[in-house]
Design an enzyme around this catalytic site. Structure first.
Site, PDB file in Angstrom:
ATOM      1  N   ASP A 124       0.858  -1.193   0.000  1.00  0.00           N
ATOM      2  CA  ASP A 124       0.000   0.000   0.000  1.00  0.00           C
ATOM      3  C   ASP A 124       0.894   1.242   0.000  1.00  0.00           C
ATOM      4  O   ASP A 124       0.689   2.179   0.767  1.00  0.00           O
ATOM      5  CB  ASP A 124      -0.991  -0.016   1.177  1.00  0.00           C
ATOM      6  CG  ASP A 124      -0.310  -0.115   2.540  1.00  0.00           C
ATOM      7  OD1 ASP A 124       0.905  -0.426   2.598  1.00  0.00           O
ATOM      8  OD2 ASP A 124      -0.983   0.119   3.560  1.00  0.00           O
TER       9      ASP A 124
ATOM     10  N   ASP B 249       7.132   3.859   4.900  1.00  0.00           N
ATOM     11  CA  ASP B 249       7.960   2.649   5.033  1.00  0.00           C
ATOM     12  C   ASP B 249       7.810   1.676   3.865  1.00  0.00           C
ATOM     13  O   ASP B 249       8.723   0.908   3.571  1.00  0.00           O
ATOM     14  CB  ASP B 249       7.725   1.939   6.377  1.00  0.00           C
ATOM     15  CG  ASP B 249       6.348   1.331   6.508  1.00  0.00           C
ATOM     16  OD1 ASP B 249       5.395   1.841   5.901  1.00  0.00           O
ATOM     17  OD2 ASP B 249       6.233   0.321   7.231  1.00  0.00           O
ATOM     18  N   ASP B 250       6.666   1.728   3.152  1.00  0.00           N
ATOM     19  CA  ASP B 250       6.544   0.885   1.949  1.00  0.00           C
ATOM     20  C   ASP B 250       7.570   1.302   0.896  1.00  0.00           C
ATOM     21  O   ASP B 250       8.202   0.455   0.246  1.00  0.00           O
ATOM     22  CB  ASP B 250       5.135   0.991   1.345  1.00  0.00           C
ATOM     23  CG  ASP B 250       4.055   0.421   2.245  1.00  0.00           C
ATOM     24  OD1 ASP B 250       3.708   1.091   3.235  1.00  0.00           O
ATOM     25  OD2 ASP B 250       3.594  -0.699   1.964  1.00  0.00           O
TER      26      ASP B 250
ATOM     27  N   ASN C 209       3.774  -5.742  26.898  1.00  0.00           N
ATOM     28  CA  ASN C 209       5.114  -6.282  27.131  1.00  0.00           C
ATOM     29  C   ASN C 209       6.149  -5.167  27.279  1.00  0.00           C
ATOM     30  O   ASN C 209       7.326  -5.387  27.059  1.00  0.00           O
ATOM     31  CB  ASN C 209       5.513  -7.229  25.995  1.00  0.00           C
ATOM     32  CG  ASN C 209       5.609  -6.497  24.673  1.00  0.00           C
ATOM     33  OD1 ASN C 209       5.328  -5.307  24.614  1.00  0.00           O
ATOM     34  ND2 ASN C 209       6.032  -7.181  23.633  1.00  0.00           N
TER      35      ASN C 209
ATOM     36  N   GLU D 272      -3.319  -4.114  14.571  1.00  0.00           N
ATOM     37  CA  GLU D 272      -2.325  -3.546  13.642  1.00  0.00           C
ATOM     38  C   GLU D 272      -3.039  -3.169  12.343  1.00  0.00           C
ATOM     39  O   GLU D 272      -3.947  -3.878  11.894  1.00  0.00           O
ATOM     40  CB  GLU D 272      -1.211  -4.583  13.415  1.00  0.00           C
ATOM     41  CG  GLU D 272      -0.051  -4.098  12.558  1.00  0.00           C
ATOM     42  CD  GLU D 272      -0.341  -4.169  11.081  1.00  0.00           C
ATOM     43  OE1 GLU D 272       0.131  -3.287  10.340  1.00  0.00           O
ATOM     44  OE2 GLU D 272      -1.081  -5.085  10.659  1.00  0.00           O
TER      45      GLU D 272
ATOM     46  N   ASN E 223      -2.530  -3.214   8.978  1.00  0.00           N
ATOM     47  CA  ASN E 223      -2.711  -4.052   7.782  1.00  0.00           C
ATOM     48  C   ASN E 223      -3.782  -5.127   7.995  1.00  0.00           C
ATOM     49  O   ASN E 223      -4.497  -5.492   7.064  1.00  0.00           O
ATOM     50  CB  ASN E 223      -1.389  -4.706   7.376  1.00  0.00           C
ATOM     51  CG  ASN E 223      -0.408  -3.689   6.830  1.00  0.00           C
ATOM     52  OD1 ASN E 223      -0.795  -2.603   6.411  1.00  0.00           O
ATOM     53  ND2 ASN E 223       0.878  -4.031   6.846  1.00  0.00           N
TER      54      ASN E 223
ATOM     55  N   HIS F 140       8.732  -0.760   9.624  1.00  0.00           N
ATOM     56  CA  HIS F 140       7.933  -1.999   9.642  1.00  0.00           C
ATOM     57  C   HIS F 140       8.183  -2.828   8.367  1.00  0.00           C
ATOM     58  O   HIS F 140       8.556  -4.004   8.419  1.00  0.00           O
ATOM     59  CB  HIS F 140       6.439  -1.670   9.670  1.00  0.00           C
ATOM     60  CG  HIS F 140       5.975  -0.700  10.704  1.00  0.00           C
ATOM     61  ND1 HIS F 140       5.848  -1.028  12.027  1.00  0.00           N
ATOM     62  CD2 HIS F 140       5.573   0.601  10.595  1.00  0.00           C
ATOM     63  CE1 HIS F 140       5.369   0.011  12.702  1.00  0.00           C
ATOM     64  NE2 HIS F 140       5.203   1.013  11.855  1.00  0.00           N
ATOM     65  N   ASP F 141       7.901  -2.205   7.228  1.00  0.00           N
ATOM     66  CA  ASP F 141       7.901  -2.948   5.965  1.00  0.00           C
ATOM     67  C   ASP F 141       9.309  -3.341   5.493  1.00  0.00           C
ATOM     68  O   ASP F 141       9.501  -4.464   5.003  1.00  0.00           O
ATOM     69  CB  ASP F 141       7.165  -2.143   4.884  1.00  0.00           C
ATOM     70  CG  ASP F 141       5.682  -1.978   5.219  1.00  0.00           C
ATOM     71  OD1 ASP F 141       5.186  -2.719   6.091  1.00  0.00           O
ATOM     72  OD2 ASP F 141       5.021  -1.125   4.613  1.00  0.00           O
TER      73      ASP F 141
HETATM   74  O1  RIB Z   1       1.228  -1.201  10.946  1.00  0.00           O
HETATM   75  C1  RIB Z   1       2.273  -0.955  10.074  1.00  0.00           C
HETATM   76  C2  RIB Z   1       1.838  -1.139   8.637  1.00  0.00           C
HETATM   77  O2  RIB Z   1       0.804  -0.185   8.356  1.00  0.00           O
HETATM   78  C3  RIB Z   1       2.930  -0.906   7.639  1.00  0.00           C
HETATM   79  O3  RIB Z   1       2.761  -1.776   6.549  1.00  0.00           O
HETATM   80  C4  RIB Z   1       2.714   0.533   7.248  1.00  0.00           C
HETATM   81  O4  RIB Z   1       3.175   0.777   5.940  1.00  0.00           O
HETATM   82  C5  RIB Z   1       1.243   0.746   7.379  1.00  0.00           C
HETATM   83  O5  RIB Z   1       0.585   0.470   6.177  1.00  0.00           O
HETATM   84 CA    CA Z   2       2.576  -0.792   4.287  1.00  0.00          CA
END
Ligand code: RIB
Ligand code: CA
Length: 306
Positions: free
Chosen positions: A9, A15-16, A157, A165, A167, A236-237
Protein backbone atom coordinates in the site's frame (compact mmCIF):
# COMPACT_ATOMS: atom_id res chain seq x y z
CA UNK A 1 18.56 -15.49 -5.09
CA UNK A 2 14.95 -15.01 -3.97
CA UNK A 3 12.23 -14.32 -6.51
CA UNK A 4 9.91 -11.80 -4.88
CA UNK A 5 6.60 -10.12 -5.47
CA UNK A 6 6.10 -7.10 -3.21
CA UNK A 7 2.42 -6.47 -2.44
CA UNK A 8 2.14 -2.96 -1.04
CA UNK A 9 0.00 0.00 0.00
CA UNK A 10 2.85 2.33 -0.97
CA UNK A 11 2.22 6.05 -0.74
CA UNK A 12 0.70 6.48 2.71
CA UNK A 13 3.21 5.45 5.41
CA UNK A 14 6.65 6.04 3.88
CA UNK A 15 7.96 2.65 5.03
CA UNK A 16 6.54 0.88 1.95
CA UNK A 17 8.70 3.13 -0.24
CA UNK A 18 11.69 2.31 1.96
CA UNK A 19 10.96 -1.42 1.56
CA UNK A 20 10.82 -1.01 -2.22
CA UNK A 21 14.07 0.98 -2.14
CA UNK A 22 15.66 -1.82 -0.12
CA UNK A 23 14.49 -4.38 -2.69
CA UNK A 24 15.89 -2.22 -5.49
CA UNK A 25 19.19 -1.93 -3.63
CA UNK A 26 19.37 -5.71 -3.05
CA UNK A 27 19.73 -6.86 -6.66
CA UNK A 28 22.38 -9.40 -5.64
CA UNK A 29 19.91 -11.23 -3.39
CA UNK A 30 16.52 -10.48 -4.88
CA UNK A 31 14.96 -10.86 -8.26
CA UNK A 32 12.03 -8.48 -7.97
CA UNK A 33 9.46 -10.15 -10.23
CA UNK A 34 6.65 -7.62 -9.70
CA UNK A 35 5.15 -5.02 -7.44
CA UNK A 36 1.40 -5.21 -6.79
CA UNK A 37 -0.65 -2.54 -5.05
CA UNK A 38 -3.60 -2.77 -2.69
CA UNK A 39 -6.12 -0.71 -0.68
CA UNK A 40 -7.43 2.70 -1.72
CA UNK A 41 -6.20 4.37 -4.89
CA UNK A 42 -4.24 1.42 -6.26
CA UNK A 43 -3.44 3.19 -9.54
CA UNK A 44 -1.85 6.12 -7.76
CA UNK A 45 0.08 3.70 -5.54
CA UNK A 46 1.23 1.84 -8.67
CA UNK A 47 2.52 5.07 -10.24
CA UNK A 48 4.58 5.86 -7.15
CA UNK A 49 6.16 2.38 -7.23
CA UNK A 50 6.78 2.64 -10.97
CA UNK A 51 8.44 6.02 -10.58
CA UNK A 52 10.84 4.65 -7.97
CA UNK A 53 11.67 1.66 -10.17
CA UNK A 54 12.19 3.88 -13.21
CA UNK A 55 14.53 6.22 -11.32
CA UNK A 56 16.56 3.16 -10.31
CA UNK A 57 16.70 1.79 -13.87
CA UNK A 58 14.28 -1.06 -13.14
CA UNK A 59 11.41 0.09 -15.36
CA UNK A 60 11.00 -3.46 -16.66
CA UNK A 61 9.65 -4.67 -13.32
CA UNK A 62 5.86 -4.84 -13.78
CA UNK A 63 3.69 -2.89 -11.36
CA UNK A 64 0.11 -4.17 -11.25
CA UNK A 65 -2.74 -2.41 -9.44
CA UNK A 66 -4.88 -4.72 -7.33
CA UNK A 67 -8.01 -4.52 -5.22
CA UNK A 68 -9.03 -1.14 -3.84
CA UNK A 69 -11.66 -2.17 -1.31
CA UNK A 70 -11.51 -4.67 1.54
CA UNK A 71 -12.70 -8.14 0.54
CA UNK A 72 -16.23 -8.00 1.98
CA UNK A 73 -16.76 -4.47 0.57
CA UNK A 74 -18.50 -3.41 3.78
CA UNK A 75 -15.48 -1.92 5.54
CA UNK A 76 -13.98 1.54 5.03
CA UNK A 77 -10.67 2.30 3.37
CA UNK A 78 -8.54 3.05 6.42
CA UNK A 79 -5.56 5.35 6.61
CA UNK A 80 -5.86 7.21 3.28
CA UNK A 81 -4.09 10.37 4.41
CA UNK A 82 -4.43 12.59 1.32
CA UNK A 83 -0.72 13.30 0.84
CA UNK A 84 -0.18 10.18 -1.30
CA UNK A 85 1.87 11.02 -4.37
CA UNK A 86 2.29 14.72 -3.56
CA UNK A 87 5.84 15.91 -4.08
CA UNK A 88 6.63 12.61 -5.82
CA UNK A 89 4.46 12.46 -8.91
CA UNK A 90 4.50 15.27 -11.46
CA UNK A 91 2.33 15.73 -14.60
CA UNK A 92 5.07 14.00 -16.67
CA UNK A 93 4.50 10.85 -14.63
CA UNK A 94 1.00 10.46 -16.13
CA UNK A 95 2.70 8.43 -18.84
CA UNK A 96 4.30 5.92 -16.46
CA UNK A 97 3.44 2.50 -17.77
CA UNK A 98 1.42 0.40 -15.33
CA UNK A 99 0.92 -3.31 -16.04
CA UNK A 100 -2.20 -4.29 -17.93
CA UNK A 101 -2.50 -7.33 -15.69
CA UNK A 102 -4.52 -7.19 -12.50
CA UNK A 103 -2.43 -7.82 -9.37
CA UNK A 104 -4.35 -11.02 -8.59
CA UNK A 105 -3.80 -12.42 -12.10
CA UNK A 106 -0.12 -11.53 -11.95
CA UNK A 107 0.38 -13.15 -8.55
CA UNK A 108 -1.34 -16.34 -9.67
CA UNK A 109 0.49 -16.47 -12.98
CA UNK A 110 3.92 -15.97 -11.34
CA UNK A 111 3.37 -18.50 -8.56
CA UNK A 112 1.89 -21.17 -10.81
CA UNK A 113 4.46 -20.78 -13.58
CA UNK A 114 7.43 -20.91 -11.17
CA UNK A 115 6.27 -23.50 -8.68
CA UNK A 116 8.08 -23.33 -5.35
CA UNK A 117 10.08 -20.27 -6.44
CA UNK A 118 8.06 -17.18 -5.59
CA UNK A 119 8.08 -15.44 -2.22
CA UNK A 120 5.19 -13.04 -1.64
CA UNK A 121 6.15 -10.19 0.67
CA UNK A 122 2.90 -8.55 1.81
CA UNK A 123 3.33 -5.11 3.39
CA UNK A 124 -0.23 -3.83 3.11
CA UNK A 125 -3.72 -5.20 3.79
CA UNK A 126 -4.03 -8.82 2.61
CA UNK A 127 -6.88 -8.35 0.10
CA UNK A 128 -4.88 -9.24 -3.03
CA UNK A 129 -3.40 -12.34 -1.43
CA UNK A 130 -6.78 -13.57 -0.16
CA UNK A 131 -8.38 -13.04 -3.58
CA UNK A 132 -5.49 -14.91 -5.22
CA UNK A 133 -6.02 -17.86 -2.88
CA UNK A 134 -9.78 -17.84 -3.51
CA UNK A 135 -9.27 -17.76 -7.28
CA UNK A 136 -6.42 -20.30 -7.39
CA UNK A 137 -6.25 -22.38 -4.21
CA UNK A 138 -3.20 -24.24 -5.54
CA UNK A 139 -1.01 -21.20 -4.99
CA UNK A 140 -0.98 -22.23 -1.31
CA UNK A 141 1.14 -25.27 -2.03
CA UNK A 142 3.13 -23.70 -4.85
CA UNK A 143 4.28 -20.48 -3.21
CA UNK A 144 7.73 -20.66 -1.65
CA UNK A 145 6.79 -18.48 1.29
CA UNK A 146 4.48 -15.65 2.28
CA UNK A 147 6.08 -13.02 4.50
CA UNK A 148 3.53 -10.74 6.11
CA UNK A 149 4.11 -7.46 7.89
CA UNK A 150 1.07 -7.43 10.10
CA UNK A 151 -0.59 -8.16 13.38
CA UNK A 152 0.38 -7.99 17.03
CA UNK A 153 0.96 -11.12 19.07
CA UNK A 154 1.80 -9.84 22.54
CA UNK A 155 0.22 -7.15 24.64
CA UNK A 156 1.51 -5.19 27.61
CA UNK A 157 5.11 -6.28 27.13
CA UNK A 158 6.64 -2.90 27.87
CA UNK A 159 6.48 -1.69 24.27
CA UNK A 160 3.06 -0.13 24.79
CA UNK A 161 1.78 -2.04 21.78
CA UNK A 162 -1.56 -1.21 20.24
CA UNK A 163 -3.83 -4.23 20.36
CA UNK A 164 -4.55 -4.22 16.62
CA UNK A 165 -2.32 -3.55 13.64
CA UNK A 166 -3.26 -1.49 10.56
CA UNK A 167 -2.71 -4.05 7.78
CA UNK A 168 -4.89 -6.66 9.50
CA UNK A 169 -7.48 -4.13 10.71
CA UNK A 170 -8.00 -2.82 7.15
CA UNK A 171 -9.18 -6.22 5.95
CA UNK A 172 -9.59 -8.80 8.72
CA UNK A 173 -11.52 -11.25 6.51
CA UNK A 174 -8.71 -11.27 3.96
CA UNK A 175 -6.18 -11.80 6.75
CA UNK A 176 -8.22 -14.70 8.10
CA UNK A 177 -8.25 -16.36 4.68
CA UNK A 178 -4.49 -16.00 4.27
CA UNK A 179 -3.51 -17.09 7.80
CA UNK A 180 -5.83 -20.12 7.70
CA UNK A 181 -4.81 -21.13 4.16
CA UNK A 182 -2.06 -23.56 5.12
CA UNK A 183 0.54 -21.65 3.07
CA UNK A 184 4.04 -21.38 4.55
CA UNK A 185 3.88 -18.03 6.34
CA UNK A 186 6.33 -15.89 8.26
CA UNK A 187 4.64 -13.12 10.23
CA UNK A 188 6.52 -9.93 11.07
CA UNK A 189 4.27 -8.24 13.65
CA UNK A 190 4.35 -4.85 15.35
CA UNK A 191 5.92 -6.56 18.36
CA UNK A 192 9.23 -6.47 16.50
CA UNK A 193 8.78 -3.76 13.87
CA UNK A 194 8.24 -1.08 16.53
CA UNK A 195 11.83 -1.70 17.63
CA UNK A 196 13.30 -0.47 14.34
CA UNK A 197 13.18 3.07 12.97
CA UNK A 198 15.11 5.71 11.06
CA UNK A 199 15.70 9.23 12.22
CA UNK A 200 17.10 12.50 10.90
CA UNK A 201 20.70 11.39 11.44
CA UNK A 202 20.08 8.38 9.18
CA UNK A 203 18.47 10.67 6.62
CA UNK A 204 21.65 12.76 6.61
CA UNK A 205 23.66 9.66 5.70
CA UNK A 206 21.24 8.77 2.90
CA UNK A 207 21.34 12.32 1.49
CA UNK A 208 25.13 12.12 1.26
CA UNK A 209 24.72 9.33 -1.35
CA UNK A 210 23.25 11.80 -3.85
CA UNK A 211 21.89 9.20 -6.25
CA UNK A 212 18.48 9.89 -7.82
CA UNK A 213 16.92 7.09 -5.73
CA UNK A 214 18.54 8.32 -2.50
CA UNK A 215 17.39 11.87 -3.21
CA UNK A 216 13.83 10.67 -3.80
CA UNK A 217 13.81 8.60 -0.61
CA UNK A 218 15.08 11.52 1.45
CA UNK A 219 12.40 13.85 0.12
CA UNK A 220 9.68 11.22 0.71
CA UNK A 221 10.77 10.59 4.30
CA UNK A 222 11.18 14.31 5.06
CA UNK A 223 7.67 14.99 3.75
CA UNK A 224 6.29 12.12 5.84
CA UNK A 225 8.05 13.31 9.02
CA UNK A 226 6.58 16.75 8.41
CA UNK A 227 3.09 15.25 8.15
CA UNK A 228 3.35 13.00 11.21
CA UNK A 229 5.25 15.67 13.17
CA UNK A 230 8.02 13.32 14.31
CA UNK A 231 11.80 13.12 13.88
CA UNK A 232 11.76 9.37 13.27
CA UNK A 233 9.64 6.75 11.58
CA UNK A 234 9.38 3.00 11.94
CA UNK A 235 10.80 0.50 9.45
CA UNK A 236 7.93 -2.00 9.64
CA UNK A 237 7.90 -2.95 5.97
CA UNK A 238 11.68 -2.90 5.32
CA UNK A 239 12.06 -5.41 8.16
CA UNK A 240 9.61 -7.80 6.46
CA UNK A 241 11.51 -7.48 3.17
CA UNK A 242 14.82 -8.02 4.98
CA UNK A 243 13.56 -11.26 6.51
CA UNK A 244 13.20 -12.62 2.98
CA UNK A 245 16.92 -11.99 2.40
CA UNK A 246 18.37 -12.77 5.83
CA UNK A 247 16.05 -14.69 8.18
CA UNK A 248 18.76 -14.66 10.87
CA UNK A 249 17.90 -11.00 11.57
CA UNK A 250 14.88 -12.18 13.55
CA UNK A 251 14.02 -14.90 16.03
CA UNK A 252 10.84 -16.83 15.24
CA UNK A 253 8.53 -19.12 17.20
CA UNK A 254 6.02 -21.46 15.53
CA UNK A 255 2.46 -20.44 16.41
CA UNK A 256 -1.09 -20.81 15.24
CA UNK A 257 -2.53 -17.43 14.23
CA UNK A 258 -6.25 -16.69 14.38
CA UNK A 259 -7.80 -13.45 13.15
CA UNK A 260 -10.77 -11.93 14.94
CA UNK A 261 -13.43 -10.76 12.46
CA UNK A 262 -16.60 -10.43 14.56
CA UNK A 263 -15.65 -8.91 17.91
CA UNK A 264 -17.43 -5.89 19.31
CA UNK A 265 -14.02 -4.37 20.18
CA UNK A 266 -11.54 -6.89 18.87
CA UNK A 267 -12.16 -7.13 15.11
CA UNK A 268 -8.77 -7.12 13.41
CA UNK A 269 -6.92 -8.56 16.39
CA UNK A 270 -4.50 -11.42 15.76
CA UNK A 271 -4.53 -14.19 18.35
CA UNK A 272 -1.33 -16.22 18.72
CA UNK A 273 -1.71 -19.70 20.18
CA UNK A 274 0.81 -22.49 20.71
CA UNK A 275 1.01 -24.53 17.50
CA UNK A 276 -0.18 -28.13 17.87
CA UNK A 277 1.42 -30.83 15.72
CA UNK A 278 -1.62 -30.95 13.42
CA UNK A 279 -1.53 -27.19 12.83
CA UNK A 280 0.31 -25.71 9.91
CA UNK A 281 2.26 -23.27 12.06
CA UNK A 282 3.10 -19.70 11.21
CA UNK A 283 6.68 -18.62 11.91
CA UNK A 284 6.08 -15.60 14.12
CA UNK A 285 8.91 -13.12 14.66
CA UNK A 286 9.28 -12.47 18.36
CA UNK A 287 12.56 -10.56 18.38
CA UNK A 288 14.89 -8.70 16.03
CA UNK A 289 18.62 -7.99 16.01
CA UNK A 290 18.03 -4.23 16.06
CA UNK A 291 21.64 -3.16 15.41
CA UNK A 292 22.19 -5.92 12.82
CA UNK A 293 19.05 -4.96 10.92
CA UNK A 294 19.82 -1.26 11.03
CA UNK A 295 23.28 -1.89 9.65
CA UNK A 296 21.82 -4.21 6.96
CA UNK A 297 19.27 -1.54 5.97
CA UNK A 298 21.58 1.47 5.96
CA UNK A 299 24.45 -0.30 4.19
CA UNK A 300 22.19 -1.32 1.34
CA UNK A 301 20.25 1.93 1.08
CA UNK A 302 23.50 3.92 1.01
CA UNK A 303 25.34 1.57 -1.37
CA UNK A 304 26.30 2.75 -4.85
CA UNK A 305 26.97 -0.82 -6.03
CA UNK A 306 23.81 -2.82 -5.79
O1 RIB B 1 1.23 -1.20 10.95
C1 RIB B 1 2.27 -0.95 10.07
C2 RIB B 1 1.84 -1.14 8.64
O2 RIB B 1 0.80 -0.19 8.36
C3 RIB B 1 2.93 -0.91 7.64
O3 RIB B 1 2.76 -1.78 6.55
C4 RIB B 1 2.71 0.53 7.25
O4 RIB B 1 3.18 0.78 5.94
C5 RIB B 1 1.24 0.75 7.38
O5 RIB B 1 0.58 0.47 6.18
CA1 CA C 1 2.58 -0.79 4.29
Amino acid sequence: MRRIILDTDIGTDVDDALALALAIQSKKDIELRAVTTVHGNVNLRAKIAKKMLKIAGLENVPVAPGIAQPLMRDRPILGWAGHEGSGILTPEDDGLEISKFHAVDLIISEVMSMKGEITLVAIGPLTNLAASIIREPDIVKNVKEIIIMGGVTRLFNGLNLPYREHNILCDPEAAKIVFSSGAPITMVPLDVTLKVYIDRKDLGEISAVKSPLANLIVSMVEEYLRIVKRDYTWLHDPLALSVSIDPSLVKTVDMKILVETKGEYTTGQTIALPARPEDNPVKVCVDVDVAGFKDFFMTRICSKNT
